[in-house]
Design an enzyme around this catalytic site. Structure first.
Site, short mmCIF file in Angstrom:
data_model
loop_
_atom_site.label_atom_id
_atom_site.label_comp_id
_atom_site.label_asym_id
_atom_site.label_seq_id
_atom_site.Cartn_x
_atom_site.Cartn_y
_atom_site.Cartn_z
N ASP A 8 -80.27 55.85 63.08
CA ASP A 8 -79.82 54.49 62.80
C ASP A 8 -78.44 54.35 63.46
OD1 ASP A 8 -79.64 51.92 61.55
OD2 ASP A 8 -78.32 52.84 60.05
N ASP A 57 -78.60 55.69 56.68
CA ASP A 57 -77.72 55.65 55.51
C ASP A 57 -77.94 54.45 54.61
OD1 ASP A 57 -76.63 53.74 57.33
OD2 ASP A 57 -74.74 53.83 56.21
N ASP A 63 -83.14 51.91 55.14
CA ASP A 63 -83.60 53.11 55.84
C ASP A 63 -84.49 53.99 54.98
OD1 ASP A 63 -82.24 52.51 58.20
OD2 ASP A 63 -80.39 53.45 57.49
#
Length: 654
Positions: free
Chosen positions: A355, A548, A552
């Site tokens: 990410d 995080d 996610d």
């Protein structure tokens, strides 16, 4: 190693077929520890004395000789035989205690008194040395357990009172003096406060936390007293979460560990049967071959040697200890594995998807520009009020910026957060939207075309369905992000991708700076999940996802290994992930893979070494080339070398 949070006293699970493979070979560790030195010392002195007396033929009576060696045997043999009896009562017939007891009793029966004592003496010494190695591996975990403060100074009725942290409620103010450890999670009330986070995250440098910055339980205040507004209860603090993860880490076993346990349960009774056959089968040979001379004591001796060698303790101790040592070494580096299965799986990772925000970038956004057709203060007040309960870094930046401008936030109702799009809320009877262009399109709100050209993060605001303005926010790449990508490539992880819900232009720019060739933007959580499923489905691919945020969590669950940034990451991401990076450093992803691979190599070395050495000595013992003395040295020596090899991971640099 089933109870790593309490290494001093554990209970044998009985799953392994070899007592030393379980955590609890001794039912009362404190009692055993008290006698650990004098028992083998006394036995050794009596054994050495008996050998010397025999050498010079000073002991003449067989009865005196037997009694002498029995006195040498009892200090080390009696505890083992007691354990063997307790195991038999629990219907665990095949374990190391019973093997050692049979071998020593058999040696006494054929008159090999010194060797009978040696069996128990060297076994006991080996157990003590193994226990010391296990204690060394457990030390790092016990340091984590000692980090929780037992007291908190809380402001009540105008004065600070010392109470148990468990009684402090969310919203109360606590004070931490210089050198003291923070007992509860909260937000700093000082303009700037410096904390030592090394014990919690593994960072060597102190961390400076600004006003309203998050302070985690386990940090140590430096230089000045710090007042903290508590944000989480004692049981939900970051430190409690870490301890819970570490305490239960060994409950999830790796495939290798489970295989070794099943192997030991089958292997041990098989070798007992083979030992019996070594004694019995040669007795039948004279029926077919009259010239063959069968001497019962010789073949009984070979069977006893075979029994002593056969115990698979080197395997059953060193494999779980290897994983346990790997988990301990990782936690010392600020990396938490949720079990040996995760440590084993991460060693096979060859593709990583990151990410962007909060993972490769700092996630600490700052508002750089405000454009609106209504009064700026009113526009900021509405957007910040709508975002005030969101955990997203962009939302927190807007709220932080509004508060710095002295703007008072208004209560919001009917809050609805759209993953990957933005937020909707009702404030003073007005419908407020704050998000990206896709959110505006969803609500059919027209926006200026020039917003498409901005590379920076744009948060668009709309009031009662009408476009009201926008904010520009900027983010920075983490200091070690480039290093993380380079180290992953050195480890052979060549398929590195970036998946983000941010604008594609921003994602591509960050990826270009980091040297990531594959980047994808404008992704909703379900889009990220689709990409991960596609990666995981590719032949030979073992995929890790690093993230995080709340959005996610599904992707972390779908990947072969989910890695969460634990310092600033959401609770949902941390709960779903297999690995938690406490330092929020992307370079720790490569370190986690390196630790996993080193642990797997050490365990493979132990398996090959233990099985190879055992088979060689077993064959030699069956053909009469190995004495009981050598058998004891082989059994204890192989186990001890495997244990020492397992704890070697603590000295490695990652």
């Amino acid at each position: 190693m089933d109870n790593i949070h309490s290494p001093e006293k554990t209970e044998c699970s009985g799953d392994c077929g070899c007592s030393c493979g379980c955590s609890g070979c001794h039912h009362d560790e404190s009692h055993e520890e008290h006698f650990s030195f004098w028992r083998p010392a006394l036995s050794f002195c009596l054994l050495a004395g008996g050998i010397i007396l025999n050498r010079y033929e000073i002991i003449l009576s067989p009865i005196v000789e037997l009694c002498w060696y029995l006195c040498a045997f009892l200090p080390v043999g009696l505890p083992v035989m007691q354990e063997a009896w307790e195991s038999i009562r629990e219907k665990e017939f095949f374990n190391e205690f019973s093997l050692m007891s049979l071998a020593s009793i058999g040696a006494f029966c054929i008159g090999e008194y010194p060797e009978a004592v040696a069996v128990m003496l060297f076994y006991t010494v080996g157990e003590l040395l193994q226990h010391r190695a296990v204690e060394k591996a457990s030390g790092n975990i016990r340091q984590l357990l000692d980090m929780r403060p037992e007291q908190a100074n809380v402001l009540r009725d105008g004065t600070f009172q010392t109470v148990s942290p468990q009684t402090v409620t969310i919203g109360e103010i606590i004070e931490v003096k210089p050198g003291e450890r923070v007992p509860l999670d909260g937000f700093s009330m000082q303009e700037r406060a410096v904390f030592d986070t090394s014990a919690l995250t593994g960072e060597s440098l102190p961390r400076t936390i600004p006003e309203e910055g998050e302070v985690l339980a386990g940090m140590i205040a430096l230089n000045q007293p710090v007042r903290i507004r508590v944000s989480k209860s004692y049981d939900n603090s970051a430190l409690s979460r870490i301890l819970e993860l570490v305490q239960h880490a060994s409950e999830k076993k790796a495939r290798t560990e489970l295989f070794i346990r099943r192997f030991a349960r089958i292997y041990t009774p098989v070798v007992v049967l083979l030992a019996a056959l070594i004694i019995v089968v040669p007795a039948l040979v004279p029926l077919c071959l009259p010239s063959f001379s069968y001497l019962f004591s010789d073949w009984l001796y070979r069977g006893l040697v075979f029994l002593v060698i056969s115990c698979p303790c080197a395997l059953v101790i060193s494999v779980p200890l290897g994983y346990f040592a790997g988990i301990g070494a990782a936690s010392r580096n600020g990396i938490l594995f949720k079990g040996s299965h995760a440590l084993d799986s991460i060693s096979r990772i060859n593709a990583v998807a990151f990410d962007k925000t909060g993972t490769l970038t700092s996630g600490v956004f700052e508002v750089s520009s405000v454009q609106t057709g209504m009064p700026t203060a009113e526009f900021l007040q509405l957007l910040a009020s709508a975002e005030q309960k969101s955990n997203h870094p962009v939302a927190q930046a807007i709220v932080r910026y509004a508060r710095k401008q002295g703007i008072e936030l208004l209560p919001a109702s009917s809050i609805r957060e759209h993953n990957g799009l933005g937020i909707e809320a009702e404030i003073n009877g007005k419908q407020v939207l704050a998000g990206n262009r896709l959110l505006m399109q969803t609500y059919r709100t027209e926006t200026p075309d020039d917003l498409k050209s901005h590379v920076s993060t744009v948060v668009i605001g709309a009031v009662d369905g009408a476009y009201a303005g926008y904010l520009l926010l900027s983010d920075t790449i983490k200091a070690d992000a480039r290093q993380a990508i380079k180290r992953l490539e050195k480890l052979g992880v060549t398929d590195i991708r970036m998946l983000s819900g941010d604008k594609k232009e921003i994602v591509d720019e960050v990826a270009s700076q980091l040297g990531i060739s594959k980047s994808y933007g404008n992704l909703l959580p379900e889009d990220k999940a689709d990409y991960i499923e596609q990666m995981a489905a590719e032949p030979g691919k073992s995929t890790a996802f690093v993230g995080d945020g709340v959005n996610d969590a599904p992707v972390l669950a779908l990947s072969h290994i989910g890695i969460a940034m634990g310092g600033l990451g959401s609770d949902a991401a941390i709960e779903t992930a297999d690995v938690v990076i406490q330092t929020d450093q992307p370079s720790k992803v490569a370190a986690a893979i390196a630790i996993g691979r080193s642990t797997r190599h050490i365990i493979q070395q132990n398996i090959v070494f233990a099985i190879g050495a055992k088979m060689a000595v077993l064959l030699a013992g069956a053909f009469g080339f190995v004495s009981l003395w050598a058998a004891v040295f082989a059994d204890v020596g192989v186990a001890l070398l495997a244990v020492l090899n397992a704890v070697r991971i603590f000295r490695m640099k990652f």
